[in-house]
Design an enzyme around this catalytic site. Structure first.
Site, PDB file in Angstrom:
ATOM      1  N   GLY A 193      38.315  41.020  11.291  1.00  0.00           N
ATOM      2  CA  GLY A 193      39.215  41.713  10.383  1.00  0.00           C
ATOM      3  C   GLY A 193      38.870  41.407   8.935  1.00  0.00           C
ATOM      4  N   GLU A 203      41.998  37.095  20.071  1.00  0.00           N
ATOM      5  CA  GLU A 203      42.376  35.699  20.327  1.00  0.00           C
ATOM      6  C   GLU A 203      42.226  35.349  21.790  1.00  0.00           C
ATOM      7  OE1 GLU A 203      42.205  34.602  16.798  1.00  0.00           O
ATOM      8  OE2 GLU A 203      42.241  33.353  18.562  1.00  0.00           O
ATOM      9  N   THR A 245      33.217  36.902  16.992  1.00  0.00           N
ATOM     10  CA  THR A 245      32.858  37.903  18.010  1.00  0.00           C
ATOM     11  C   THR A 245      31.633  38.704  17.601  1.00  0.00           C
ATOM     12  OG1 THR A 245      35.164  38.095  18.665  1.00  0.00           O
ATOM     13  CG2 THR A 245      33.730  39.901  19.285  1.00  0.00           C
TER      14      THR A 245
HETATM   15  C1  LIG Z   1      36.740  31.677  27.728  1.00  0.00           C
HETATM   16  C2  LIG Z   1      36.380  30.371  27.104  1.00  0.00           C
HETATM   17  C3  LIG Z   1      37.563  29.459  27.066  1.00  0.00           C
HETATM   18  C4  LIG Z   1      35.277  29.772  27.939  1.00  0.00           C
HETATM   19  O1  LIG Z   1      34.928  28.543  27.352  1.00  0.00           O
HETATM   20  P1  LIG Z   1      33.634  27.793  27.909  1.00  0.00           P
HETATM   21  O2  LIG Z   1      33.465  26.542  27.152  1.00  0.00           O
HETATM   22  O3  LIG Z   1      32.508  28.742  27.908  1.00  0.00           O
HETATM   23  O4  LIG Z   1      33.880  27.525  29.417  1.00  0.00           O
HETATM   24  P2  LIG Z   1      34.954  26.704  30.213  1.00  0.00           P
HETATM   25  O5  LIG Z   1      34.139  25.984  31.223  1.00  0.00           O
HETATM   26  O6  LIG Z   1      36.010  27.642  30.696  1.00  0.00           O
HETATM   27  O7  LIG Z   1      35.652  25.593  29.288  1.00  0.00           O
HETATM   28  C5  LIG Z   1      35.039  24.321  29.140  1.00  0.00           C
HETATM   29  C6  LIG Z   1      36.128  23.323  28.842  1.00  0.00           C
HETATM   30  O8  LIG Z   1      36.670  23.608  27.549  1.00  0.00           O
HETATM   31  C7  LIG Z   1      38.082  23.767  27.644  1.00  0.00           C
HETATM   32  N1  LIG Z   1      38.493  24.750  26.664  1.00  0.00           N
HETATM   33  C8  LIG Z   1      38.101  26.030  26.597  1.00  0.00           C
HETATM   34  N2  LIG Z   1      38.699  26.628  25.549  1.00  0.00           N
HETATM   35  C9  LIG Z   1      39.460  25.688  24.934  1.00  0.00           C
HETATM   36  C10 LIG Z   1      40.319  25.700  23.802  1.00  0.00           C
HETATM   37  N3  LIG Z   1      40.520  26.805  23.054  1.00  0.00           N
HETATM   38  N4  LIG Z   1      40.945  24.558  23.466  1.00  0.00           N
HETATM   39  C11 LIG Z   1      40.757  23.450  24.196  1.00  0.00           C
HETATM   40  N5  LIG Z   1      39.966  23.368  25.298  1.00  0.00           N
HETATM   41  C12 LIG Z   1      39.331  24.483  25.656  1.00  0.00           C
HETATM   42  C13 LIG Z   1      38.325  24.243  29.060  1.00  0.00           C
HETATM   43  O9  LIG Z   1      39.668  23.966  29.463  1.00  0.00           O
HETATM   44  C14 LIG Z   1      37.319  23.421  29.816  1.00  0.00           C
HETATM   45  O10 LIG Z   1      37.845  22.123  29.914  1.00  0.00           O
HETATM   46  P3  LIG Z   1      37.623  21.281  31.289  1.00  0.00           P
HETATM   47  O11 LIG Z   1      36.125  21.286  31.522  1.00  0.00           O
HETATM   48  O12 LIG Z   1      38.362  22.032  32.362  1.00  0.00           O
HETATM   49  O13 LIG Z   1      38.212  19.945  30.997  1.00  0.00           O
HETATM   50  C15 LIG Z   1      35.887  30.557  25.654  1.00  0.00           C
HETATM   51  O14 LIG Z   1      34.685  31.246  25.672  1.00  0.00           O
HETATM   52  C16 LIG Z   1      36.914  31.301  24.824  1.00  0.00           C
HETATM   53  O15 LIG Z   1      37.823  30.701  24.292  1.00  0.00           O
HETATM   54  N6  LIG Z   1      36.777  32.676  24.722  1.00  0.00           N
HETATM   55  C17 LIG Z   1      37.732  33.475  23.974  1.00  0.00           C
HETATM   56  C18 LIG Z   1      37.191  33.791  22.592  1.00  0.00           C
HETATM   57  C19 LIG Z   1      38.295  34.099  21.621  1.00  0.00           C
HETATM   58  O16 LIG Z   1      39.406  33.656  21.758  1.00  0.00           O
HETATM   59  N7  LIG Z   1      37.948  34.877  20.590  1.00  0.00           N
HETATM   60  C20 LIG Z   1      38.834  35.128  19.508  1.00  0.00           C
HETATM   61  C21 LIG Z   1      38.037  35.602  18.322  1.00  0.00           C
HETATM   62  S1  LIG Z   1      38.935  35.492  16.839  1.00  0.00           S
HETATM   63  C22 LIG Z   1      40.037  36.762  16.898  1.00  0.00           C
HETATM   64  O17 LIG Z   1      40.144  37.520  17.829  1.00  0.00           O
HETATM   65  C23 LIG Z   1      40.872  36.808  15.662  1.00  0.00           C
HETATM   66  C24 LIG Z   1      41.900  37.923  15.614  1.00  0.00           C
HETATM   67  C25 LIG Z   1      42.636  37.789  14.328  1.00  0.00           C
HETATM   68  C26 LIG Z   1      43.606  38.919  14.022  1.00  0.00           C
HETATM   69  O18 LIG Z   1      43.154  40.069  13.854  1.00  0.00           O
HETATM   70  O19 LIG Z   1      44.783  38.598  13.872  1.00  0.00           O
HETATM   71  C1  LIG Z   2      42.241  44.438  16.674  1.00  0.00           C
HETATM   72  C2  LIG Z   2      41.204  43.367  16.916  1.00  0.00           C
HETATM   73  C3  LIG Z   2      40.968  42.411  15.944  1.00  0.00           C
HETATM   74  C4  LIG Z   2      39.988  41.436  16.135  1.00  0.00           C
HETATM   75  N1  LIG Z   2      39.732  40.525  15.134  1.00  0.00           N
HETATM   76  C5  LIG Z   2      38.731  39.633  15.309  1.00  0.00           C
HETATM   77  C6  LIG Z   2      38.411  38.710  14.267  1.00  0.00           C
HETATM   78  O1  LIG Z   2      39.036  38.719  13.203  1.00  0.00           O
HETATM   79  N2  LIG Z   2      37.377  37.847  14.460  1.00  0.00           N
HETATM   80  C7  LIG Z   2      36.668  37.809  15.641  1.00  0.00           C
HETATM   81  O2  LIG Z   2      35.743  37.005  15.759  1.00  0.00           O
HETATM   82  N3  LIG Z   2      36.959  38.664  16.658  1.00  0.00           N
HETATM   83  C8  LIG Z   2      37.967  39.564  16.517  1.00  0.00           C
HETATM   84  N4  LIG Z   2      38.269  40.441  17.539  1.00  0.00           N
HETATM   85  C9  LIG Z   2      37.455  40.423  18.763  1.00  0.00           C
HETATM   86  C10 LIG Z   2      38.223  39.839  19.940  1.00  0.00           C
HETATM   87  O3  LIG Z   2      38.449  38.480  19.751  1.00  0.00           O
HETATM   88  C11 LIG Z   2      37.428  40.111  21.223  1.00  0.00           C
HETATM   89  O4  LIG Z   2      37.372  41.498  21.420  1.00  0.00           O
HETATM   90  C12 LIG Z   2      38.110  39.435  22.409  1.00  0.00           C
HETATM   91  O5  LIG Z   2      37.867  38.052  22.342  1.00  0.00           O
HETATM   92  C13 LIG Z   2      37.659  40.000  23.761  1.00  0.00           C
HETATM   93  O6  LIG Z   2      36.274  39.807  23.926  1.00  0.00           O
HETATM   94  P1  LIG Z   2      35.366  41.059  24.385  1.00  0.00           P
HETATM   95  O7  LIG Z   2      35.662  42.165  23.476  1.00  0.00           O
HETATM   96  O8  LIG Z   2      33.987  40.548  24.510  1.00  0.00           O
HETATM   97  O9  LIG Z   2      35.912  41.442  25.825  1.00  0.00           O
HETATM   98  P2  LIG Z   2      35.184  41.166  27.224  1.00  0.00           P
HETATM   99  O10 LIG Z   2      35.171  39.728  27.515  1.00  0.00           O
HETATM  100  O11 LIG Z   2      33.887  41.907  27.233  1.00  0.00           O
HETATM  101  O12 LIG Z   2      36.242  41.864  28.215  1.00  0.00           O
HETATM  102  C14 LIG Z   2      35.924  43.004  28.978  1.00  0.00           C
HETATM  103  C15 LIG Z   2      36.520  42.801  30.367  1.00  0.00           C
HETATM  104  O13 LIG Z   2      35.812  41.754  31.008  1.00  0.00           O
HETATM  105  C16 LIG Z   2      36.734  40.816  31.592  1.00  0.00           C
HETATM  106  N5  LIG Z   2      36.136  39.471  31.592  1.00  0.00           N
HETATM  107  C17 LIG Z   2      35.320  38.930  30.663  1.00  0.00           C
HETATM  108  N6  LIG Z   2      34.991  37.666  30.984  1.00  0.00           N
HETATM  109  C18 LIG Z   2      35.617  37.390  32.164  1.00  0.00           C
HETATM  110  C19 LIG Z   2      35.684  36.239  33.013  1.00  0.00           C
HETATM  111  N7  LIG Z   2      35.022  35.109  32.732  1.00  0.00           N
HETATM  112  N8  LIG Z   2      36.463  36.334  34.130  1.00  0.00           N
HETATM  113  C20 LIG Z   2      37.134  37.466  34.417  1.00  0.00           C
HETATM  114  N9  LIG Z   2      37.097  38.591  33.661  1.00  0.00           N
HETATM  115  C21 LIG Z   2      36.352  38.546  32.550  1.00  0.00           C
HETATM  116  C22 LIG Z   2      37.940  40.871  30.666  1.00  0.00           C
HETATM  117  O14 LIG Z   2      39.101  40.427  31.359  1.00  0.00           O
HETATM  118  C23 LIG Z   2      37.997  42.353  30.321  1.00  0.00           C
HETATM  119  O15 LIG Z   2      38.747  43.037  31.314  1.00  0.00           O
HETATM  120  C24 LIG Z   2      39.246  41.421  17.356  1.00  0.00           C
HETATM  121  C25 LIG Z   2      39.494  42.373  18.341  1.00  0.00           C
HETATM  122  C26 LIG Z   2      40.479  43.351  18.140  1.00  0.00           C
HETATM  123  C27 LIG Z   2      40.727  44.382  19.205  1.00  0.00           C
END
Ligand SMILES: CC(C)(COP(=O)(O)OP(=O)(O)OC[C@H]1O[C@@H](n2cnc3c(N)ncnc32)[C@H](O)[C@@H]1OP(=O)(O)O)[C@@H](O)C(=O)NCCC(=O)NCCSC(=O)CCCC(=O)O
Ligand SMILES: Cc1cc2nc3c(=O)[nH]c(=O)nc-3n(C[C@H](O)[C@H](O)[C@H](O)COP(=O)(O)OP(=O)(O)OC[C@H]3O[C@@H](n4cnc5c(N)ncnc54)[C@H](O)[C@@H]3O)c2cc1C
Length: 657
Positions: free
Chosen positions: A176, A420, A137
């Site tokens: 984190g 996530e 992120t």
């Molecule tokens: C929102 C999307 C899914 C958008 O993906 P995109 O490729 O830009 O666009 P799309 O056209 O919607 O998808 C294309 C295609 O990729 C597929 N896809 C998307 N994500 C996944 C996946 N995880 N596994 C398997 N397939 C996945 C989608 O289903 C689409 O497939 P399709 O074209 O429909 O066949 C992606 O940007 C995303 O996953 N965003 C969320 C980021 C996230 O999860 N961040 C987490 C950071 S780490 C964290 O927070 C750690 C915390 C740890 C802690 O403190 O415990």
């Molecule tokens: C406690 C904590 C721990 C974390 N740890 C990690 C870590 O270890 N590593 C790491 O990489 N990240 C980490 N993160 C970051 C976290 O993964 C992101 O904050 C999260 O993925 C959300 O992304 P954003 O902050 O850009 O939210 P945004 O996407 O900016 O969301 C803002 C608003 O926009 C809306 N929105 C955004 N896109 C769309 C769309 N396509 N359609 C409709 N609505 C949409 C959302 O629903 C939301 O209401 C952590 C976050 C927190 C709070």
């Protein structure tokens, strides 16, 4: 509470064993718990009174001792099954440091690294010779990964990648363990070779000197400041200014760059998303469901000992648990803890099965797993964190004190709605899959979590009694029909809009509000169906099976009664049947009430883990509350400097007048 325990009509230990996955699992978990919680160096201190810096330092101290002294002494490692299970089911609410190092950095190294890279970095990470974070992120992007701005540009001449944050919004923000602890980052950056972009790839980047712990040249790193919760974790920021790393630091299980700059892909580009599927599939138990179970334990035990008001005029005060409104606040969430626990178990088992298939290069199950894990993560994290807040409020004034333990539990759990994958975005990812399925159901047989779509016959509910609505097969049919019909309606709207000339992305946006509800209906159906079928197959004594059936029915009815509009709109329930469903829930509250303390005792959370004056096993609330308050730093002196300052100011002002 002992009187309450005397009326429980099932074997609590048997239910604990079922919850843990067997008597041996319980024994193993308790063994780890005894070792960890009885060691004064590791025990969770009274975190309600600590400052942010004290929490961080205490967390690091405890975890260094845990990982470097205690676990090796017992012959365990951070990824030993018993240790992982302990932290999975009895997570100490993020009151531990290195959660991302152990829970994200190490698993991602295993997911993305080649055998050589794993052999190089894994032993160092397991021994905490290197502390890693997962830096994906950025300040400007967390959701839209294709928009990440940090670049990794290949320098053919020097066989290096140049990592750069081109502008402030590209700075890594949130990871984190990054702010003060990590000296390495598993960093996600856009790969660039000869000006061509290849998308997000994982890189191993050292960010601090292993001896001095000072940031390396080109690195600016620090803590992002106080947050709603996670106070023990140093979520940080990381800016990289033309930082050079060897070519070998591209984690290359799925793709690699040859010395001459040739790009070689070895797996689907979606595998780079694999780490997020894994985390969504496994974090729910430790981050959301166990937090809900702890809050239920505290609120139920407190509600049984808290006497307030007369139920019958002139009679002694009653425990607030005697009020139907209190039972309605608490018991559906006790049910939710059990029901979602088993649904999360099924999801993590499905993930484990997928990893075995992936080892045989079969990733055909990925779309279903991505959809289910995204949907479950969003629905369960929201239901659990909303529930924890309701449970906190059900404890009245003392629920607003950190002495209750619930604010800290909530502040950790609610973060699961964001990290996530932000929940709404995850719901829409699941919706994308469901719309594809419903559009193919006429020609393709659905399997897995969407199998219920195969039955497309129109029908209505034929139940005409309160007891009928307690039957699990009736309730499963309600949820499957509702989920299918709301999906059909949303898909029809989508196709109607596109047929009338609207661009597909606009039609999707116009339908997204309904689609969010579609996924919630789909996931609730998955949760109820999973638990109902699990109970049928479960071998246990009749009293335990009976109470589990009551819990499943209570969770289902509380969900139906919270969204009767859906069931009326799809024509499955009549207004009278909605009334019957409401009465069925009230009857179940009364049936479950006598077992309330046994149901939360069965979660087996120790007082040390609960960190609560309201929820301790012995129920001695007031003695604990007073002892806790006396530890307030403000009570170190009778008259604080601040009070003296106020007096001087007030006296001074009076004289002026
Ligand atoms: C929102 C999307 C899914 C958008 O993906 P995109 O490729 O830009 O666009 P799309 O056209 O919607 O998808 C294309 C295609 O990729 C597929 N896809 C998307 N994500 C996944 C996946 N995880 N596994 C398997 N397939 C996945 C989608 O289903 C689409 O497939 P399709 O074209 O429909 O066949 C992606 O940007 C995303 O996953 N965003 C969320 C980021 C996230 O999860 N961040 C987490 C950071 S780490 C964290 O927070 C750690 C915390 C740890 C802690 O403190 O415990
Ligand atoms: C406690 C904590 C721990 C974390 N740890 C990690 C870590 O270890 N590593 C790491 O990489 N990240 C980490 N993160 C970051 C976290 O993964 C992101 O904050 C999260 O993925 C959300 O992304 P954003 O902050 O850009 O939210 P945004 O996407 O900016 O969301 C803002 C608003 O926009 C809306 N929105 C955004 N896109 C769309 C769309 N396509 N359609 C409709 N609505 C949409 C959302 O629903 C939301 O209401 C952590 C976050 C927190 C709070």
């Amino acid at each position: 509470l002992e009187k309450e325990r005397g009326q429980v009509n099932f074997n609590v230990e048997e239910l604990t064993n079922i919850y843990d996955g067997g008597a041996e699992e319980t024994k193993l978990r308790r063994k780890v718990a005894d070792v960890i919680q009885n060691d004064p160096e590791v025990r969770c201190k009274d975190i309600g009174m600590m400052t942010r810096e004290e929490r961080y330092i205490d967390g690091v101290r405890r975890c260094v001792y845990l990982y470097k002294v205690l676990l090796p002494r017992e012959g365990w490692t951070p990824v030993s099954k018993e240790v992982k299970d302990y932290f999975k089911y009895r997570n100490i609410g993020k009151e531990r440091s290195f959660g991302v190092h152990a829970g994200v950095f190490i698993p991602c190294l295993l997911s993305f690294g080649s055998d050589e890279q794993i052999a190089k970095w894994l032993p160092l990470a397991m021994q905490f010779q290197i502390i890693g974070t997962y830096a994906q992120t950025e300040m400007g992007h967390g959701t839209f990964l294709r928009g990440l701005q940090t670049t990794a540009t290949y320098d053919k001449k020097n066989k290096e990648f140049v990592i750069n944050c081109p502008e402030i919004s590209a700075m890594k923000w949130w990871p984190g363990d990054l702010g003060k602890s990590a000296n390495h980052a598993l960093l996600m950056a856009q790969l660039v070779i000869d000006g061509k972009k290849y998308g997000m790839h994982p890189f191993m980047v050292q960010i601090r000197d292993l001896t001095t712990h000072m940031p390396l040249p080109g690195i600016t790193v620090g803590d992002i400041g106080n947050k709603v919760g996670f106070e023990t974790t140093d979520n940080g920021f990381l800016h990289l200014n033309q930082v050079r790393i060897p070519r070998e630091n591209l984690l290359c299980k799925n793709a690699e760059v040859k010395p001459n700059g040739t790009y070689l892909t070895k797996a689907s580009d979606k595998m780079v998303y694999g780490s997020m599927v894994r985390l969504r599939a496994i974090i729910l138990e430790s981050e959301a469901v166990s937090a809900l179970g702890k809050a239920c334990t505290i609120a139920v035990r407190y509600s049984l000992v808290r006497c307030q008001g007369e139920l019958e005029p002139g009679k002694p005060e009653v425990s607030v648990m005697e009020y139907m409104t209190q039972q309605k606040k608490l018991l559906p969430y006790v049910a939710m803890t059990y029901v979602t626990h088993f649904a999360c178990l099924k999801l993590s088992n499905q993930y484990n099965a997928f990893t075995r298939e992936m080892d045989n290069n079969d990733i055909s199950g990925l779309p279903e797993l991505h959809a289910l894990s995204a949907g479950m993560k969003a629905v369960v994290s929201e239901q659990c964190s909303d529930g924890i807040e309701i449970l906190r409020k059900s404890c009245g004034g003392h629920g607003y004190s950190n002495a209750s333990g619930i604010p800290i539990i909530w502040s950790s759990a609610v973060a699961c709605c964001t990290y996530e994958g932000e929940n709404t975005v995850m719901l829409l990812q699941c919706a994308r899959y469901l719309v594809k399925c419903i559009n193919q159901v006429q020609t393709t047989r659905m399997v897995g979590s969407v199998a219920y779509l195969n039955n497309m016959t129109q029908s209505t509910c034929h139940v005409d009694s309160v007891s009928g609505f307690k039957q699990l097969d009736v309730l499963v049919a309600c949820f499957q029909y509702r989920a299918r019909e709301v999906l059909k309606t949303a898909a029809l709207k989508l196709s109607h809009l596109t047929k009338h000339g609207m661009a597909s992305y606009n039609a999707w946006n116009q339908s997204s509000v309904e689609l969010v509800n579609v996924v919630k209906a789909h996931i609730t159906q998955f949760i109820v169906t999973t638990f109902a079928s699990g109970i049928t197959e479960l071998e246990c004594t009749k009293p335990v099976k009976n109470v589990l059936q009551q819990l499943c029915a209570l969770y289902a009815l509380s969900c139906i009664n919270a969204s009767t509009g859906d069931f009326l709109k799809v024509g499955y329930l009549s207004p009278r049947q909605c009334d019957l469903a409401h009465e069925a829930e009230l009857e179940l509250l009364s049936c479950i009430r006598p077992n309330a303390v046994g149901l939360v005792d069965a979660f087996d959370f120790s007082d040390d883990l609960l960190q609560s004056c309201l929820g301790a096993y012995d129920g001695n609330v007031y003695e604990r509350l007073f002892a806790w308050a006396k530890k307030s730093p403000l009570n170190k002196t009778e008259v604080t400097i601040y009070q003296q300052y106020i007096q001087i100011r007030l006296i001074g002002r009076r004289k002026a007048f």
